[in-house]
Every structure is written in structure tokens, then in C-alpha cells.
Design a protein around this motif. Structure first.
Motif, PDB file in Angstrom:
ATOM      1  N   SER A 113       1.467   4.488  -2.739  1.00 56.48           N
ATOM      2  CA  SER A 113       1.057   5.403  -1.672  1.00 56.48           C
ATOM      3  C   SER A 113       2.179   6.848  -2.150  1.00 56.48           C
ATOM      4  CB  SER A 113       0.426   5.334  -0.597  1.00 56.48           C
ATOM      5  OG  SER A 113      -0.181   6.817   0.077  1.00 56.48           O
ATOM      6  N   VAL A 141      -3.656   1.044 -11.845  1.00 64.30           N
ATOM      7  CA  VAL A 141      -4.328   0.244 -10.333  1.00 64.30           C
ATOM      8  C   VAL A 141      -5.240  -0.649 -10.862  1.00 64.30           C
ATOM      9  CG1 VAL A 141      -5.106   1.209  -8.126  1.00 64.30           C
ATOM     10  CG2 VAL A 141      -3.207   1.891  -9.306  1.00 64.30           C
ATOM     11  N   ARG A 176     -13.956   2.484  -6.994  1.00 63.81           N
ATOM     12  CA  ARG A 176     -14.392   1.513  -5.310  1.00 63.81           C
ATOM     13  C   ARG A 176     -15.355   2.082  -4.604  1.00 63.81           C
ATOM     14  NH1 ARG A 176      -8.041   3.056  -4.211  1.00 63.81           N
ATOM     15  NH2 ARG A 176      -7.825   1.377  -6.556  1.00 63.81           N
ATOM     16  N   ARG A 204       1.600   9.748  -4.877  1.00 66.51           N
ATOM     17  CA  ARG A 204       2.311  11.730  -3.950  1.00 66.51           C
ATOM     18  C   ARG A 204       2.748  12.083  -5.215  1.00 66.51           C
ATOM     19  NH1 ARG A 204      -1.171  12.177   0.067  1.00 66.51           N
ATOM     20  NH2 ARG A 204       0.309  14.982  -0.066  1.00 66.51           N
ATOM     21  N   SER A 243      -6.079   7.657 -18.350  1.00 63.46           N
ATOM     22  CA  SER A 243      -3.863   7.907 -18.529  1.00 63.46           C
ATOM     23  C   SER A 243      -4.233   8.176 -19.595  1.00 63.46           C
ATOM     24  CB  SER A 243      -3.460   5.924 -17.912  1.00 63.46           C
ATOM     25  OG  SER A 243      -4.126   5.907 -17.164  1.00 63.46           O
ATOM     26  N   PHE A 263      -4.364  11.863 -19.741  1.00 59.41           N
ATOM     27  CA  PHE A 263      -3.570  12.707 -19.229  1.00 59.41           C
ATOM     28  C   PHE A 263      -2.092  12.562 -19.749  1.00 59.41           C
ATOM     29  CE2 PHE A 263      -0.514  12.383 -15.630  1.00 59.41           C
ATOM     30  CZ  PHE A 263      -0.555  13.254 -15.086  1.00 59.41           C
ATOM     31  N   ARG A 274       1.193  -1.117  -0.129  1.00 56.62           N
ATOM     32  CA  ARG A 274       0.247  -0.009  -0.099  1.00 56.62           C
ATOM     33  C   ARG A 274       1.212   1.120   0.041  1.00 56.62           C
ATOM     34  NH1 ARG A 274      -4.569   1.732  -1.475  1.00 56.62           N
ATOM     35  NH2 ARG A 274      -4.344   4.029  -1.211  1.00 56.62           N
ATOM     36  N   LEU A 301       2.053  15.100  -6.621  1.00 55.03           N
ATOM     37  CA  LEU A 301       1.416  15.924  -6.694  1.00 55.03           C
ATOM     38  C   LEU A 301       2.598  17.342  -6.626  1.00 55.03           C
ATOM     39  CD1 LEU A 301      -0.988  17.631  -5.429  1.00 55.03           C
ATOM     40  CD2 LEU A 301      -0.598  16.293  -2.792  1.00 55.03           C
ATOM     41  N   LEU A 336       5.354  13.865 -15.441  1.00 59.55           N
ATOM     42  CA  LEU A 336       3.972  13.333 -15.140  1.00 59.55           C
ATOM     43  C   LEU A 336       3.568  12.736 -16.369  1.00 59.55           C
ATOM     44  CD1 LEU A 336       2.438  16.677 -14.350  1.00 59.55           C
ATOM     45  CD2 LEU A 336       2.651  14.588 -12.908  1.00 59.55           C
ATOM     46  N   ARG A 388      -7.495  16.913 -15.378  1.00 59.91           N
ATOM     47  CA  ARG A 388      -7.382  15.190 -15.947  1.00 59.91           C
ATOM     48  C   ARG A 388      -7.159  14.206 -14.668  1.00 59.91           C
ATOM     49  NH1 ARG A 388     -10.026  16.362 -20.196  1.00 59.91           N
ATOM     50  NH2 ARG A 388      -9.020  16.395 -21.775  1.00 59.91           N
TER      51      ARG A 388
HETATM   52  C1  HEC Z   1      -5.226   7.839 -14.877  1.00 61.50           C
HETATM   53  C2  HEC Z   1      -5.460   8.135 -13.466  1.00 61.50           C
HETATM   54  C3  HEC Z   1      -5.017   8.955 -12.500  1.00 61.50           C
HETATM   55  C4  HEC Z   1      -4.701  10.323 -12.996  1.00 61.50           C
HETATM   56  C5  HEC Z   1      -4.255  10.916 -14.361  1.00 61.50           C
HETATM   57  C6  HEC Z   1      -4.493  10.869 -12.048  1.00 61.50           C
HETATM   58  N1  HEC Z   1      -4.367   9.562 -10.851  1.00 61.50           N
HETATM   59 FE1  HEC Z   1      -3.549  10.365  -8.827  1.00 61.50          FE
HETATM   60  N2  HEC Z   1      -4.050   8.630  -8.275  1.00 61.50           N
HETATM   61  C7  HEC Z   1      -5.114   7.363  -8.716  1.00 61.50           C
HETATM   62  C8  HEC Z   1      -4.807   6.443  -8.335  1.00 61.50           C
HETATM   63  C9  HEC Z   1      -5.466   5.007  -8.971  1.00 61.50           C
HETATM   64  C10 HEC Z   1      -4.534   6.346  -6.780  1.00 61.50           C
HETATM   65  C11 HEC Z   1      -4.487   5.439  -5.908  1.00 61.50           C
HETATM   66  C12 HEC Z   1      -5.483   5.388  -5.137  1.00 61.50           C
HETATM   67  C13 HEC Z   1      -6.373   4.531  -4.298  1.00 61.50           C
HETATM   68  O1  HEC Z   1      -5.488   3.313  -4.511  1.00 61.50           O
HETATM   69  O2  HEC Z   1      -6.796   5.107  -3.305  1.00 61.50           O
HETATM   70  C14 HEC Z   1      -4.056   8.007  -6.952  1.00 61.50           C
HETATM   71  C15 HEC Z   1      -3.712   8.599  -5.466  1.00 61.50           C
HETATM   72  C16 HEC Z   1      -3.094   9.496  -5.784  1.00 61.50           C
HETATM   73  C17 HEC Z   1      -2.756  10.711  -4.808  1.00 61.50           C
HETATM   74  C18 HEC Z   1      -2.788   9.938  -2.626  1.00 61.50           C
HETATM   75  C19 HEC Z   1      -1.697   9.624  -2.569  1.00 61.50           C
HETATM   76  C20 HEC Z   1      -1.957   8.962  -1.026  1.00 61.50           C
HETATM   77  O3  HEC Z   1      -2.327   7.601  -1.240  1.00 61.50           O
HETATM   78  O4  HEC Z   1      -1.470   9.719  -0.571  1.00 61.50           O
HETATM   79  C21 HEC Z   1      -2.729  11.759  -4.829  1.00 61.50           C
HETATM   80  C22 HEC Z   1      -1.328  12.464  -3.677  1.00 61.50           C
HETATM   81  C23 HEC Z   1      -2.691  12.152  -6.402  1.00 61.50           C
HETATM   82  N3  HEC Z   1      -2.974  10.335  -6.785  1.00 61.50           N
HETATM   83  C24 HEC Z   1      -2.134  12.743  -7.201  1.00 61.50           C
HETATM   84  C25 HEC Z   1      -2.522  12.904  -8.719  1.00 61.50           C
HETATM   85  C26 HEC Z   1      -2.224  14.614  -9.032  1.00 61.50           C
HETATM   86  C27 HEC Z   1      -1.822  15.570  -9.034  1.00 61.50           C
HETATM   87  C28 HEC Z   1      -2.463  13.791 -10.444  1.00 61.50           C
HETATM   88  C29 HEC Z   1      -2.393  14.895 -11.762  1.00 61.50           C
HETATM   89  C30 HEC Z   1      -1.382  15.609 -11.658  1.00 61.50           C
HETATM   90  C31 HEC Z   1      -2.723  12.770 -10.567  1.00 61.50           C
HETATM   91  N4  HEC Z   1      -3.107  11.998  -8.964  1.00 61.50           N
HETATM   92  C32 HEC Z   1      -3.646  12.269 -11.678  1.00 61.50           C
HETATM   93  C33 HEC Z   1      -4.822   8.167 -10.764  1.00 61.50           C
HETATM   94  C34 HEC Z   1      -4.292   8.580 -11.128  1.00 61.50           C
END
Ligand code: HEC
Length: 132
Positions: free
Chosen positions: A30, A73, A127, A34, A83, A86, A26, A37, A62, A115
Motif C-alpha cells: 500500500s 503484483v 480481482r 501510494r 506496466s 505506463f 499488505r 500518487l 514513476l 495508464r
Molecule cells: C501496471 C499497473 C498499474 C499502474 C500503471 C498503476 N498502478 Fe496503482 N496500483 C496497482 C496495483 C496492482 C495496486 C494494488 C491494488 C491492490 O492490491 O488492491 C495499486 C494501488 C494503487 C494505489 C492504492 C494504494 C493503497 O492501497 O492505498 C494508489 C493510490 C495508486 N495505485 C496510484 C496509482 C497512480 C497515481 C498511478 C499512475 C501514476 C498508478 N497507480 C498506476 C497497479 C498499477
């Protein structure tokens, strides 16, 4: 003091144990997620400072992240499509920065942010549905 230390160490071990049965522990997932971000914050920094190198580099990072295995995932066509869109936006952002077009880069950063939000909304919906 010693007990406290043992407790802290044991808690750390417990917290780092995988909570889900997936192949990815996990916390690795995570941490990986992150990083997105971090890069987006860097892009914003680059935009406000007019630093095209910073924008381009972080947009490229990115884009690359979205190709990593850890990113995949969910194995659904929708997730693949989110994806792809994005990545397209991130690539466009890198190009805007290379063309030194700050206005376009700012607009495209908004697109990239959309995105992020769209995919997250989708993932939450999936979920929720799987809990029903
Ligand atoms: C194509 C899908 C997708 C895109 C586009 C995407 N994410 Fe995510 N992101 C995910 C998934 C899947 C997770 C995991 C969620 C979980 O398991 O609960 C996640 C988790 C996260 C987390 C949480 C991590 C944690 O668990 O603490 C952050 C922060 C995050 N994404 C930021 C971003 C940012 C900023 C962008 C854009 C720049 C972005 N994501 C774009 C799919 C995406």
C-alpha cells in the motif's frame, strides 16, 4: 489511560499485520503504491508552475517504480503490458520536460493518468473475476 494506550498499540500492531498471504505485507504494498500518487501530484505541481526539473524528476521516479519488484503484483502478460505502456508514457513525459515543452508535457501527463486508470481497472476486474 493506560488501557487506552495498550489498545492503541495493539490496534497498530494488528493493522500492520499482513491481510493477504502474499510475500508482501499488505501495508508495505500500500505504501509503495501510494508513492505513485505523490509523484503524480508533484508532476501536476511542476506543470502548473512551469518547473521542468520537478516534472522530469517525478516522471523518472514513476518510470523507475514500475521496474521495482514490489510493482509486479500480478503475473499476467496483460499486467506486464500495462506496466510497459505506463513506463513508456512516464519516459515520454520526462523527455517532454527535458525538451522544455510544456504543452506536450501536459498532454503526456494526461496519457500517464490514463495508464494509471487503465491498469487499475484491469486489476479490479481480475480481482472481481477471482471472487466469482
Ligand atoms: C501496471 C499497473 C498499474 C499502474 C500503471 C498503476 N498502478 Fe496503482 N496500483 C496497482 C496495483 C496492482 C495496486 C494494488 C491494488 C491492490 O492490491 O488492491 C495499486 C494501488 C494503487 C494505489 C492504492 C494504494 C493503497 O492501497 O492505498 C494508489 C493510490 C495508486 N495505485 C496510484 C496509482 C497512480 C497515481 C498511478 C499512475 C501514476 C498508478 N497507480 C498506476 C497497479 C498499477
Amino acid at each position: 489511560m493506560r488501557y487506552l494506550l495498550t489498545f492503541v498499540v495493539l490496534s497498530a500492531v494488528a493493522l500492520s499485520a499482513p491481510l493477504s498471504t502474499g510475500a508482501q505485507p499488505r501495508n508495505d504494498l500500500s505504501d509503495f503504491m501510494r508513492v505513485k500518487l505523490k509523484h503524480s501530484q508533484k508532476v501536476l505541481e511542476g506543470l502548473v508552475e512551469g518547473n521542468f526539473d520537478v516534472i522530469a524528476k517525478n516522471a523518472q521516479d514513476l518510470s523507475l517504480l514500475s521496474l521495482a519488484e514490489t510493482w509486479q503484483v500480478l503475473q499476467t502478460p496483460q499486467y506486464v503490458e500495462y506496466s510497459r505502456k505506463f513506463r513508456q508514457a512516464a519516459d515520454q513525459l520526462a523527455n517532454d520536460a527535458k525538451n522544455k515543452n510544456l504543452d506536450e508535457a501536459t498532454k503526456t501527463f494526461n496519457l500517464v493518468t490514463n495508464r494509471c486508470v487503465e491498469c487499475h481497472k484491469y486489476v479490479r476486474d481480475v480481482r472481481m473475476a477471482s471472487l466469482d
